[in-house]
Design an enzyme around this catalytic site. Structure first.
Site, PDB file in Angstrom:
ATOM      1  N   THR A   1     -15.756  -2.370 -10.030  1.00 30.97           N
ATOM      2  CA  THR A   1     -16.858  -1.819  -9.555  1.00 30.97           C
ATOM      3  C   THR A   1     -17.972  -1.657 -10.540  1.00 30.97           C
ATOM      4  OG1 THR A   1     -17.967   0.359  -9.173  1.00 30.97           O
ATOM      5  CG2 THR A   1     -15.852   0.309 -10.434  1.00 30.97           C
TER       6      THR A   1
ATOM      7  N   ASP B   1       0.930  -1.080  -0.180  1.00 22.62           N
ATOM      8  CA  ASP B   1       0.098  -0.025   0.091  1.00 22.62           C
ATOM      9  C   ASP B   1       0.889   1.354  -0.031  1.00 22.62           C
ATOM     10  OD1 ASP B   1      -3.156   0.540   0.857  1.00 22.62           O
ATOM     11  OD2 ASP B   1      -1.993   2.211   0.952  1.00 22.62           O
TER      12      ASP B   1
ATOM     13  N   TYR C   1     -26.908  15.687  -2.313  1.00 23.17           N
ATOM     14  CA  TYR C   1     -26.689  16.087  -3.868  1.00 23.17           C
ATOM     15  C   TYR C   1     -27.926  15.957  -4.423  1.00 23.17           C
ATOM     16  CZ  TYR C   1     -21.463  15.074  -3.326  1.00 23.17           C
ATOM     17  OH  TYR C   1     -20.263  15.094  -2.825  1.00 23.17           O
TER      18      TYR C   1
ATOM     19  N   GLU D   1     -19.820   0.411 -11.387  1.00 21.54           N
ATOM     20  CA  GLU D   1     -19.870   1.845 -11.877  1.00 21.54           C
ATOM     21  C   GLU D   1     -19.363   1.609 -13.436  1.00 21.54           C
ATOM     22  OE1 GLU D   1     -18.976   5.265  -9.258  1.00 21.54           O
ATOM     23  OE2 GLU D   1     -19.508   4.067  -7.668  1.00 21.54           O
TER      24      GLU D   1
ATOM     25  N   ARG E   1     -24.015  16.578  -8.146  1.00 20.88           N
ATOM     26  CA  ARG E   1     -22.539  16.321  -8.472  1.00 20.88           C
ATOM     27  C   ARG E   1     -22.673  16.151 -10.083  1.00 20.88           C
ATOM     28  NH1 ARG E   1     -21.027  10.154  -6.997  1.00 20.88           N
ATOM     29  NH2 ARG E   1     -19.802  10.951  -5.151  1.00 20.88           N
TER      30      ARG E   1
ATOM     31  N   LEU F   1      -0.243   3.988   1.021  1.00 21.63           N
ATOM     32  CA  LEU F   1      -0.623   4.799   2.303  1.00 21.63           C
ATOM     33  C   LEU F   1      -0.873   6.302   1.761  1.00 21.63           C
ATOM     34  CD1 LEU F   1       1.395   3.554   5.090  1.00 21.63           C
ATOM     35  CD2 LEU F   1      -0.818   3.003   4.497  1.00 21.63           C
TER      36      LEU F   1
ATOM     37  N   SER G   1     -10.369   5.994  -5.209  1.00 19.77           N
ATOM     38  CA  SER G   1     -11.894   5.219  -5.424  1.00 19.77           C
ATOM     39  C   SER G   1     -13.009   6.425  -5.279  1.00 19.77           C
ATOM     40  CB  SER G   1     -11.973   4.426  -4.214  1.00 19.77           C
ATOM     41  OG  SER G   1     -11.812   5.021  -2.920  1.00 19.77           O
TER      42      SER G   1
ATOM     43  N   ALA H   1     -14.217   5.368 -15.690  1.00 15.04           N
ATOM     44  CA  ALA H   1     -13.770   5.272 -16.709  1.00 15.04           C
ATOM     45  C   ALA H   1     -12.428   4.846 -16.664  1.00 15.04           C
ATOM     46  CB  ALA H   1     -13.520   6.660 -17.657  1.00 15.04           C
ATOM     47  N   SER H   2     -11.589   4.989 -15.450  1.00  8.91           N
ATOM     48  CA  SER H   2     -10.477   4.537 -15.248  1.00  8.91           C
ATOM     49  C   SER H   2     -10.522   3.055 -14.656  1.00  8.91           C
ATOM     50  CB  SER H   2      -9.659   5.443 -14.065  1.00  8.91           C
ATOM     51  OG  SER H   2     -10.166   5.273 -12.847  1.00  8.91           O
ATOM     52  N   LYS H   3     -11.628   2.888 -13.980  1.00  7.97           N
ATOM     53  CA  LYS H   3     -11.787   1.442 -13.669  1.00  7.97           C
ATOM     54  C   LYS H   3     -12.120   0.582 -14.851  1.00  7.97           C
ATOM     55  CE  LYS H   3     -11.741  -0.368 -10.119  1.00  7.97           C
ATOM     56  NZ  LYS H   3     -10.533  -0.869  -9.200  1.00  7.97           N
TER      57      LYS H   3
ATOM     58  N   LYS I   1     -16.872   9.265   1.645  1.00 12.20           N
ATOM     59  CA  LYS I   1     -17.968   8.405   1.167  1.00 12.20           C
ATOM     60  C   LYS I   1     -19.319   8.884   1.757  1.00 12.20           C
ATOM     61  CE  LYS I   1     -15.201   6.756  -1.964  1.00 12.20           C
ATOM     62  NZ  LYS I   1     -14.217   5.633  -1.553  1.00 12.20           N
TER      63      LYS I   1
END
Ligand code: NAD
Ligand code: TYD
Length: 386
Positions: A165, A63, A248, A167, A322, A65, A116, A193-195, A230
């Site tokens: 995910t 990690d 939101y 998403e 958002r 961190l 994330s 999009a990145s995931k 989150k």
């Protein structure tokens, strides 16, 4: 070489060198698993489950961190589990990844390290492309090089498990429909999009180089140790501090929530019994409109704090939406249930109460991470909204 290897056990020297770690007796070790992002929310629950359930495995938690990584999440594991190792490093550092695979003879990867948070991705999409896309690529390449090398022993018995995910599938428009494993990819935020891109690279390595890969796509997680950017931990913390609760838009967006330990159990199931090359969707058929979920969180938190019913309802504050806010996510986990026998263990009512209790009983944990950088983040993200 940019690496600090730290053995977490308190009864050992605090920081043996990489080479001391490599000389450890490996005789009784059945598998050597690299878990990335293990100091984060979901990763810490996965590390705990694997360290406790598989004492004959060695678990390397790699990690960087970042703000989201917190070794406090694993203090119990570091103290109790002799098979746990922590390595401080960046998945984008391909030389380090190569050294880890070869040095520790890694035979399995569970890849969770990522940026994330959707709101952060809207502010800084490059950080998401860097870690989620290029970082994943560097891990894939290091795994491929080592497992196909003379010393790596070939691809048989190895596994690169990528945690993704729901998403990536975009937003559901039809209220009756669910995401299944064959739903087309249609990511709508820089995060998703990145995931999605990282998922494509994982499949491409499976197809092109024969890397044994598996992917799972999970719905929203909730539970202890989630960074309070989150929705659920942010709202619990704000209720505790009598701060506005920024909803939101109209609060009508829908998310499908799964208790984090049930996600970790699904990861265990898929890691051990999933079919190479397959994708599994993970979810608990537990959809909530944000505003309804928020009311449950308010009611439960007020009750646990000993406040009168509805005391914190007035903190609800509707704020501008958002950008590009996905309307609804909902997972159909039938494949995972029917093929591998996984089901969630907790009803939502029990999970949310357990979660809220945890945050209220671990105020020191919250206080440590909500000072300094968090205050700046909060002011930047919400200052203009409320
Ligand atoms: P998190 O933000 O809590 O933790 C991410 C961890 O990755 C942190 O410990 C961080 O320090 C580490 N990290 C970040 N960049 C790194 C880098 N370059 N090198 C090494 N480590 C790095 O995230 P989370 O919510 O625990 O999510 C974990 C994974 O699960 C992610 O891949 C995410 O996309 C996926 N996921 C999350 C959810 C959810 O609801 N949280 C749902 C489905 C899938
Ligand atoms: P979040 O926890 O950020 O997860 P994701 O965007 O990945 O689903 O947000 C969950 C839902 O809650 C999402 O629809 C956005 C909404 N939300 C708010 O209304 N207010 C907030 O302050 C946050 C962080 C989220």
């Amino acid at each position: 070489m940019g690496l600090i290897a730290t053995v977490g056990r308190k009864d050992k020297k605090a920081t043996p060198s990489l080479f001391e770690l490599m000389r450890e007796d490996d005789h009784a070790v059945k598998r050597k698993i690299l878990i990335t992002g293990g100091a984060g929310f979901i990763g810490s629950h996965v590390v705990r489950l694997f360290c406790r359930n598989y004492p004959d495995y060695r678990i390397y938690n790699l990690d960087k961190l970042t703000y989201a990584g917190n070794l406090e999440n694993l203090a119990d594991v570091a103290a109790e589990c002799p098979n746990y190792r922590f390595i401080h490093g960046d998945i984008c550092d391909i030389e380090l990844m190569r050294q880890l695979f070869a040095g520790y003879a890694i035979d399995g990867v569970i890849h969770l390290a990522a940026e994330s948070h959707v709101d952060r991705s809207i502010r800084d999409p490059f950080a998401f492309a860097q870690t989620n896309v290029l970082g994943t690529l560097s891990l894939l390449q290091a795994a491929r090089e080592y497992w196909s090398s003379d010393t790596g022993g070939g691809m048989a018995g190895k596994l690169f498990y990528h945690i993704s995910t729901d998403e990536v599938y975009g937003a559901l428009q039809d209220p009756e429909s669910f995401f299944v494993e064959t739903s087309p990819y249609d990511p709508q935020s820089p995060y998703s999009a990145s995931k999605a891109s990282s998922d494509h690279f994982v499949r491409a390595f499976g197809n092109t180089y024969g890397l044994p890969v598996v992917i799972s796509n999970c719905s929203n997680n909730y539970g202890p140790n989630q960074f309070p950017e989150k929705l659920i931990p942010l709202f619990i913390n704000n209720i505790r501090n009598n701060k506005p609760l920024p909803v939101y838009g109209t609060g009508e967006n829908v998310r499908d929530w799964l208790y984090v330990v049930d996600h970790a159990r699904a990861i265990d199931t898929i890691f051990h019994r999933g079919k190479v090359g397959e994708t599994y969707n993970i979810g608990g058929f537990n959809e909530w409109r944000n505003i309804d979920l928020i009311r449950v969180v308010i009611r439960t938190t007020d009750r646990l704090l000993g406040r009168p019913e509805g005391a914190s309802e007035g903190l609800i504050t509707y704020v501008p939406d958002r950008a590009g806010h996905d309307k609804r996510y909902a997972i159909d986990p039938t494949k995972l249930h029917e093929e591998l026998g996984w089901s969630p263990s907790l009803q939502f009512e029990e999970g949310i109460e357990r979660t809220i209790r945890w945050y209220l009983e671990n105020q020191a944990w919250l206080d440590h991470i909500t000072s300094g950088a968090y205050e700046r983040y909060y002011a930047e993200m919400y200052g203009g909204r409320e």
